[in-house]
Design a protein around this motif. Structure first.
Motif, PDB file in Angstrom:
ATOM      1  N   LEU A 293      40.652  21.850   9.392  1.00 11.67           N
ATOM      2  CA  LEU A 293      42.012  22.246   9.057  1.00 11.67           C
ATOM      3  C   LEU A 293      42.529  23.289  10.041  1.00 11.67           C
ATOM      4  CD1 LEU A 293      44.361  21.889   7.088  1.00 11.67           C
ATOM      5  CD2 LEU A 293      43.380  23.734   5.691  1.00 11.67           C
ATOM      6  N   LEU A 294      41.662  24.147  10.555  1.00  8.03           N
ATOM      7  CA  LEU A 294      42.080  25.122  11.571  1.00  8.03           C
ATOM      8  C   LEU A 294      42.696  24.405  12.779  1.00  8.03           C
ATOM      9  CD1 LEU A 294      38.973  27.501  11.604  1.00  8.03           C
ATOM     10  CD2 LEU A 294      41.291  28.150  10.893  1.00  8.03           C
ATOM     11  N   VAL A 295      42.020  23.376  13.253  1.00 12.14           N
ATOM     12  CA  VAL A 295      42.512  22.633  14.413  1.00 12.14           C
ATOM     13  C   VAL A 295      43.793  21.882  14.059  1.00 12.14           C
ATOM     14  CG1 VAL A 295      42.010  20.725  15.984  1.00 12.14           C
ATOM     15  CG2 VAL A 295      40.257  22.450  15.506  1.00 12.14           C
ATOM     16  N   ALA A 296      43.820  21.250  12.898  1.00 13.93           N
ATOM     17  CA  ALA A 296      44.998  20.477  12.495  1.00 13.93           C
ATOM     18  C   ALA A 296      46.227  21.362  12.377  1.00 13.93           C
ATOM     19  CB  ALA A 296      44.723  19.766  11.169  1.00 13.93           C
ATOM     20  N   LEU A 297      46.073  22.531  11.774  1.00 12.69           N
ATOM     21  CA  LEU A 297      47.209  23.454  11.642  1.00 12.69           C
ATOM     22  C   LEU A 297      47.657  23.980  13.001  1.00 12.69           C
ATOM     23  CD1 LEU A 297      46.084  25.464   8.476  1.00 12.69           C
ATOM     24  CD2 LEU A 297      47.944  23.801   8.618  1.00 12.69           C
ATOM     25  N   SER A 298      46.694  24.192  13.889  1.00 14.71           N
ATOM     26  CA  SER A 298      47.050  24.639  15.246  1.00 14.71           C
ATOM     27  C   SER A 298      47.878  23.576  15.956  1.00 14.71           C
ATOM     28  CB  SER A 298      45.775  24.944  16.036  1.00 14.71           C
ATOM     29  OG  SER A 298      46.065  25.195  17.390  1.00 14.71           O
ATOM     30  N   ARG A 299      47.474  22.321  15.824  1.00 15.14           N
ATOM     31  CA  ARG A 299      48.199  21.249  16.497  1.00 15.14           C
ATOM     32  C   ARG A 299      49.601  21.048  15.929  1.00 15.14           C
ATOM     33  NH1 ARG A 299      43.133  16.932  17.154  1.00 15.14           N
ATOM     34  NH2 ARG A 299      42.340  17.858  19.104  1.00 15.14           N
ATOM     35  N   ASP A 303      54.337  27.063  18.038  1.00 19.43           N
ATOM     36  CA  ASP A 303      54.012  27.851  19.227  1.00 19.43           C
ATOM     37  C   ASP A 303      53.049  27.043  20.087  1.00 19.43           C
ATOM     38  OD1 ASP A 303      53.212  29.618  21.174  1.00 19.43           O
ATOM     39  OD2 ASP A 303      52.701  31.257  19.801  1.00 19.43           O
ATOM     40  N   ARG A 304      53.598  26.167  20.904  1.00 21.69           N
ATOM     41  CA  ARG A 304      52.770  25.246  21.666  1.00 21.69           C
ATOM     42  C   ARG A 304      51.968  25.945  22.765  1.00 21.69           C
ATOM     43  NH1 ARG A 304      51.229  22.882  18.646  1.00 21.69           N
ATOM     44  NH2 ARG A 304      50.282  21.471  20.150  1.00 21.69           N
ATOM     45  N   GLU A 305      52.471  27.036  23.288  1.00 22.80           N
ATOM     46  CA  GLU A 305      51.751  27.725  24.361  1.00 22.80           C
ATOM     47  C   GLU A 305      50.435  28.307  23.839  1.00 22.80           C
ATOM     48  OE1 GLU A 305      52.355  31.389  27.572  1.00 22.80           O
ATOM     49  OE2 GLU A 305      54.040  30.704  26.350  1.00 22.80           O
ATOM     50  N   VAL A 310      43.871  26.701  22.104  1.00 15.99           N
ATOM     51  CA  VAL A 310      42.934  26.060  21.175  1.00 15.99           C
ATOM     52  C   VAL A 310      42.642  24.638  21.634  1.00 15.99           C
ATOM     53  CG1 VAL A 310      42.530  25.360  18.783  1.00 15.99           C
ATOM     54  CG2 VAL A 310      43.811  27.477  19.279  1.00 15.99           C
ATOM     55  N   GLU A 311      43.689  23.925  22.012  1.00 14.93           N
ATOM     56  CA  GLU A 311      43.535  22.522  22.398  1.00 14.93           C
ATOM     57  C   GLU A 311      42.595  22.363  23.585  1.00 14.93           C
ATOM     58  OE1 GLU A 311      43.838  18.752  21.418  1.00 14.93           O
ATOM     59  OE2 GLU A 311      44.864  20.369  20.344  1.00 14.93           O
ATOM     60  N   ARG A 312      42.628  23.302  24.520  1.00 17.52           N
ATOM     61  CA  ARG A 312      41.739  23.223  25.683  1.00 17.52           C
ATOM     62  C   ARG A 312      40.270  23.398  25.277  1.00 17.52           C
ATOM     63  NH1 ARG A 312      46.111  25.932  28.293  1.00 17.52           N
ATOM     64  NH2 ARG A 312      45.224  27.983  27.874  1.00 17.52           N
ATOM     65  N   ALA A 313      40.049  24.060  24.169  1.00 21.12           N
ATOM     66  CA  ALA A 313      38.676  24.297  23.711  1.00 21.12           C
ATOM     67  C   ALA A 313      38.127  23.124  22.902  1.00 21.12           C
ATOM     68  CB  ALA A 313      38.630  25.567  22.859  1.00 21.12           C
ATOM     69  N   VAL A 314      38.998  22.424  22.182  1.00 20.50           N
ATOM     70  CA  VAL A 314      38.554  21.366  21.263  1.00 20.50           C
ATOM     71  C   VAL A 314      38.016  20.176  22.055  1.00 20.50           C
ATOM     72  CG1 VAL A 314      39.279  19.756  19.472  1.00 20.50           C
ATOM     73  CG2 VAL A 314      40.174  22.089  19.477  1.00 20.50           C
ATOM     74  N   LEU A 331      43.749  31.210  17.473  1.00 18.22           N
ATOM     75  CA  LEU A 331      43.807  30.786  16.073  1.00 18.22           C
ATOM     76  C   LEU A 331      44.288  31.928  15.172  1.00 18.22           C
ATOM     77  CD1 LEU A 331      40.492  28.727  15.933  1.00 18.22           C
ATOM     78  CD2 LEU A 331      42.794  27.807  15.576  1.00 18.22           C
ATOM     79  N   VAL A 332      43.827  33.125  15.473  1.00 14.98           N
ATOM     80  CA  VAL A 332      44.286  34.297  14.703  1.00 14.98           C
ATOM     81  C   VAL A 332      45.759  34.551  14.959  1.00 14.98           C
ATOM     82  CG1 VAL A 332      44.054  36.798  14.434  1.00 14.98           C
ATOM     83  CG2 VAL A 332      42.003  35.365  14.598  1.00 14.98           C
ATOM     84  N   ALA A 333      46.161  34.503  16.235  1.00 16.52           N
ATOM     85  CA  ALA A 333      47.559  34.777  16.588  1.00 16.52           C
ATOM     86  C   ALA A 333      48.512  33.762  15.963  1.00 16.52           C
ATOM     87  CB  ALA A 333      47.714  34.775  18.111  1.00 16.52           C
TER      88      ALA A 333
END
Length: 381
Positions: A293-299, A303-305, A310-314, A331-333
């Motif tokens: 869910l952390l990754v899904a919410l990030s995507r 705030d795409r920048e 995160v996306e570069r790490a996944v 992820l915190v930001a």
């Protein structure tokens, strides 16, 4: 008991939420150290299967010995613990040793799931040690056997996971519980096995199809882990005791909410956990590209920048410590960590309400289930 600096005591005085101090009778003796009792039951059963493996071949027995070590070495015995307290919540008291053997079979399903999951994710370590497929790959290499070492290690892991699943059925049906109780438990057992395998399928399909919506992530959490970790074990125990519909509904509501909260905590630890405590390298969930869910919410965040960090790490197998730290900061930001923490708190509160609002549950199960809810969602590993 303290988990992650937080007391797990709820309502009944300090104690270990995975067991209950008691007197000399069999029931209380088992509950004094329930995880230990489960491990002993598993050891007895698995060692009893070894002569049959030897008849096939010493090499096969050597392989099943590896499975035995994997199952017995580590693990919190959560699933049998929840099944036990589902049984007790429904008024179960008779023939506790047979019930203990029946619920301990859940650890063999867990063994199957972990061995196969590590292979699917290509994980190198589990509980701080090499995973099953990694060990057998190394054994092939060290022996200079013919063929591809990695394919050999994968094949052995598949077979050992299959053996664990088969033996889980055998252990349940040879547990000695009443045939009528087994008949009541059978539909729950069947549903649980289908759900965990279906959840694993949803996970690998979602990854392949790039389906990264929060709804998909939660559905995977629900079936891949939550249902067979909490909800179905509780349901299984209740069925063994002959629970009425109201008791089953209360336990399943508690189990559904707590199971998802448990998985969300696991997702947070997969990124932010201390590897010396979790037994897995820091940020391993990111490297493996897990759809949490952390990754899904990030995507889904505008705030795409920041989300791009995160996306570069996944899914980056070469992600180093700096990359993990950058992804954590992002992820915190983005606020998604706070979002997940709120969901964990809300789900845990809902689970606790299900227990509090169910007066038909037999004591001392409500207190034990309340303690387990806190321990499962505030843990550090």
């Amino acid at each position: 008991m303290t988990v992650g600096g937080t007391s797990t005591t709820v309502g009944s005085g300090p104690h270990d939420p995975f067991g209950e101090a008691g007197g000399p009778d069999e029931l209380e003796a088992l509950e004094h150290d329930l995880p230990g009792a489960v491990t002993a039951a598993l050891a007895d059963y698995l060692h009893g299967r070894r002569p049959g493996a030897v008849e096939v071949g010493e090499e096969f027995a050597d392989a099943t010995d590896d499975l035995t070590r994997f199952v017995l070495d580590g693990g919190k015995r959560l699933r049998p613990t929840f099944a036990w307290w589902g049984w007790r919540a429904a008024g179960g008291r008779d023939d506790p040793s047979a019930v203990l053997r029946a619920v301990s079979a859940l650890e063999l399903i867990q063994g199957c799931a972990l061995v196969h999951d590590d292979l699917i994710d290509d994980s190198a370590t589990r509980r701080g040690s090499p995973t099953v497929h990694t060990r057998w790959t190394r054994r092939h290499t060290d022996a200079a056997w013919a063929g591809d070492p990695a394919r050999f290690g994968a094949a052995v892991a598949i077979l050992l996971g299959d053996i664990a699943l088969a033996w889980s059925d055998d252990m349940l049906h040879e547990s000695g519980v009443d045939p009528a109780a087994l008949a009541r438990a059978r539909p729950v057992w069947q549903a649980m096995r289908t759900e965990v395998l279906g959840g694993q399928f949803l996970d690998i399909r979602g990854h392949a199809a790039s389906d990264s919506s929060p709804e998909t992530a939660l559905r995977i959490s629900r079936y891949k882990t939550a249902a067979y970790t909490v909800e179905r074990p509780l349901h299984l125990g209740a069925a063994l005791a002959g629970a009425d519909d109201a008791t089953v509904r209360a336990l399943r509501r508690y189990g559904t909410d707590l199971g998802i909260a448990f998985q969300l905590r696991d997702d947070v630890l997969g990124v932010f956990g201390d590897p010396t405590v979790t037994g897995k390298p820091a940020g391993d969930d990111l490297r493996e590209g897990k759809l949490t869910l952390l990754v899904a919410l990030s995507r889904a965040h505008p705030d795409r920048e920041t989300a791009a960090v995160v996306e570069r790490a996944v899914g980056n197998p070469d992600l180093d410590a700096d990359g993990v730290a950058a992804a954590r900061d992002a992820l915190v930001a983005l606020g998604v960590v706070d979002d997940v923490e709120r969901r964990i708190a809300d789900l845990t509160a809902s689970a606790l309400a299900a227990i509090a609002e169910a007066p038909e549950l037999a004591a001392p199960a409500p207190d034990r289930l309340a303690d387990l809810a806190v321990a499962a969602t505030r843990r550090a590993r």
